[in-house]
Design a protein around this motif. Structure first.
Motif, mmCIF file in Angstrom:
data_model
loop_
_atom_site.group_PDB
_atom_site.id
_atom_site.type_symbol
_atom_site.label_atom_id
_atom_site.label_comp_id
_atom_site.label_asym_id
_atom_site.label_seq_id
_atom_site.Cartn_x
_atom_site.Cartn_y
_atom_site.Cartn_z
ATOM 1 N N ALA A 210 36.058 45.120 48.353
ATOM 2 C CA ALA A 210 37.001 44.987 47.228
ATOM 3 C C ALA A 210 36.137 44.831 45.987
ATOM 4 N N VAL A 211 35.440 45.886 45.621
ATOM 5 C CA VAL A 211 34.509 45.795 44.494
ATOM 6 C C VAL A 211 34.708 46.953 43.517
ATOM 7 N N CYS A 212 33.996 46.853 42.393
ATOM 8 C CA CYS A 212 33.994 47.868 41.335
ATOM 9 C C CYS A 212 35.352 47.915 40.622
ATOM 10 N N GLN A 213 35.524 46.937 39.709
ATOM 11 C CA GLN A 213 36.818 46.804 39.009
ATOM 12 C C GLN A 213 36.815 47.574 37.687
ATOM 13 N N ASN A 214 35.750 48.309 37.410
ATOM 14 C CA ASN A 214 35.665 49.126 36.200
ATOM 15 C C ASN A 214 36.003 48.326 34.929
ATOM 16 N N GLY A 215 35.535 47.079 34.910
ATOM 17 C CA GLY A 215 35.650 46.264 33.694
ATOM 18 C C GLY A 215 36.972 45.529 33.549
ATOM 19 N N LEU A 216 37.927 45.765 34.425
ATOM 20 C CA LEU A 216 39.221 45.086 34.319
ATOM 21 C C LEU A 216 39.403 44.153 35.512
ATOM 22 N N GLY A 217 38.470 43.179 35.578
ATOM 23 C CA GLY A 217 38.386 42.335 36.771
ATOM 24 C C GLY A 217 39.654 41.568 37.096
ATOM 25 N N VAL A 218 40.306 41.036 36.062
ATOM 26 C CA VAL A 218 41.443 40.172 36.353
ATOM 27 C C VAL A 218 42.569 40.964 37.010
ATOM 28 N N ALA A 219 42.918 42.106 36.411
ATOM 29 C CA ALA A 219 44.037 42.876 36.962
ATOM 30 C C ALA A 219 43.608 43.656 38.212
ATOM 31 N N LYS A 220 42.573 44.480 38.038
ATOM 32 C CA LYS A 220 42.190 45.359 39.153
ATOM 33 C C LYS A 220 41.541 44.580 40.288
ATOM 34 N N GLY A 221 40.762 43.551 39.948
ATOM 35 C CA GLY A 221 40.087 42.758 40.981
ATOM 36 C C GLY A 221 41.087 41.994 41.834
ATOM 37 N N THR A 222 42.120 41.461 41.171
ATOM 38 C CA THR A 222 43.136 40.718 41.928
ATOM 39 C C THR A 222 43.862 41.672 42.868
ATOM 40 N N LEU A 223 44.210 42.846 42.352
ATOM 41 C CA LEU A 223 44.911 43.838 43.182
ATOM 42 C C LEU A 223 44.035 44.256 44.357
ATOM 43 N N SER A 224 42.761 44.504 44.058
ATOM 44 C CA SER A 224 41.871 44.985 45.102
ATOM 45 C C SER A 224 41.622 43.904 46.157
ATOM 46 N N GLY A 225 41.555 42.638 45.730
ATOM 47 C CA GLY A 225 41.401 41.537 46.691
ATOM 48 C C GLY A 225 42.630 41.391 47.572
ATOM 49 N N MET A 226 43.807 41.510 46.959
ATOM 50 C CA MET A 226 45.051 41.415 47.746
ATOM 51 C C MET A 226 45.125 42.552 48.755
ATOM 52 N N ALA A 227 44.736 43.742 48.299
ATOM 53 C CA ALA A 227 44.803 44.914 49.179
ATOM 54 C C ALA A 227 43.814 44.777 50.337
ATOM 55 N N ALA A 228 42.620 44.244 50.048
ATOM 56 C CA ALA A 228 41.630 44.061 51.122
ATOM 57 C C ALA A 228 42.137 43.035 52.137
#
Ligand SMILES: Cc1cc2nc3c(=O)[nH]c(=O)nc-3n(C[C@H](O)[C@H](O)[C@H](O)COP(=O)(O)OP(=O)(O)OC[C@H]3O[C@@H](n4cnc5c(N)ncnc54)[C@H](O)[C@@H]3O)c2cc1C
Length: 277
Positions: A210-228
């Motif tokens: 769940a990495v590489c948020q392309n600079g939008l860590g809060v939104a994309k990182g949270t989504l990617s963590g939930m998805a993982a």
């Protein structure tokens, strides 16, 4: 713009209603606090020095101990590459911020404007400004300058030189606060990909990225963590399906071409940003 920001520097802006500003350290500590239970342990200051398959499980070793689990989520941002994943596909870009000391009552009055606002530049290479108020007092945070650093490290000299650019951007926008100095400066890694794609999914049996948020860590990182978490627990879900359908991060050109190309592109972008910087 003057009514919101207190400065005449900006000629116009696009207002986004219903937006919220998050204090990142409080956010992270709040999430950690919410996880507290007798079934979850958080180990801080314990870098994982190796991660290897051990029969049916993965073993993460640290200097003082190890943890084993059948399923593991790799959420180490660009350091996924240090574990041997997404090699030559992740762009390690540094950006920095400076924060003023707490403003006095008199300085707050001199500045005017609203107590809390954020201005994202129209030009991606421009300066982001945040006016914060609350825990820690009234302050201004300035963020600009991006550099591509495949070594994932930057020198103190770089932080100092970027700090001078922050001071320039601050003085240009807030001449009424000329005597206010910066109290903190810091930098951090953004992990970007050439095609803006996340590095997501099962990268090995029972190992999920769940990495590489392309600079939008809060939104994309949270989504990617939930998805993982959805993938790892085998329940599936919309987030995992959505991210799983995206193309992975594209391969980067060989070095030194990536280093020269990416930095030249960013310096050119900063030149073009003009007074947005
Ligand atoms: C100055 C600055 C301002 C920013 N502003 C914004 C903003 O306004 N909004 C926004 O959405 N994003 C912003 N970002 C980007 C955002 O911070 C990142 O996108 C986000 O932090 C990425 O989250 P992450 O959890 O994937 O990675 P990170 O936050 O980088 O976390 C990765 C973690 O992995 C740990 N780690 C690495 N290797 C190991 C290892 N071997 N063992 C154990 N742990 C390890 C690291 O210590 C780190 O804690 C900003 C970034 C910077 C630098």
């Amino acid at each position: 713009m003057k009514e919101i920001t207190g400065t005449t520097y900006y000629q116009g802006g696009l207002y986004t209603p219903h937006a919220a500003m998050i204090q990142p350290a409080m956010f992270v500590r709040g999430v950690a606090g919410g996880l507290q239970s007798n079934r979850v342990s958080i180990f801080e200051q314990s870098p994982v020095t190796s991660l290897a398959r051990n029969g049916e499980t993965w073993r993460a070793k640290t200097i003082k101990g190890s943890v084993e689990a059948p399923r593991v989520i790799l959420a180490v941002n660009g350091h996924a590459e240090s574990f041997g994943y997404f090699e030559r596909r992740l762009m390690h870009v540094f950006t920095c911020a400076s924060m003023t000391r707490a403003l006095t009552v008199d300085e707050v009055a001199r500045l005017g404007g609203a107590p809390i606002w954020g201005a994202t530049p129209a030009d991606p290479m421009g300066t982001t400004v945040r006016r914060i108020s609350g825990v820690g007092g009234d302050r201004i945070v300035i963020l600009n300058r991006f550099t591509y650093d495949p070594s994932m490290e930057v020198s103190d000299g770089r932080i100092a030189s970027v700090g001078r650019d922050h001071d320039k951007a601050f003085t240009a926008r807030f001449p009424m606060l000329a005597s206010v100095e910066m109290a903190h400066r810091w930098g951090g890694r953004l992990c970007l990909s050439r095609n803006d794609a996340p590095a997501f999914g099962e990268v090995d049996e029972g190992l999920f990225a769940a990495v590489c948020q392309n600079g939008l860590g809060v939104a994309k990182g949270t989504l990617s963590g939930m998805a993982a978490a959805e993938l790892a627990s085998g329940v599936g879900g919309d987030a995992a399906a959505f991210l799983g359908a995206e193309a992975g991060p594209a391969k980067l050109p060989l070095e030194p071409f990536s280093y020269i190309g990416a930095n030249a592109f960013m310096r050119w972008g900063e030149m073009k940003a003009g007074r947005e910087l």
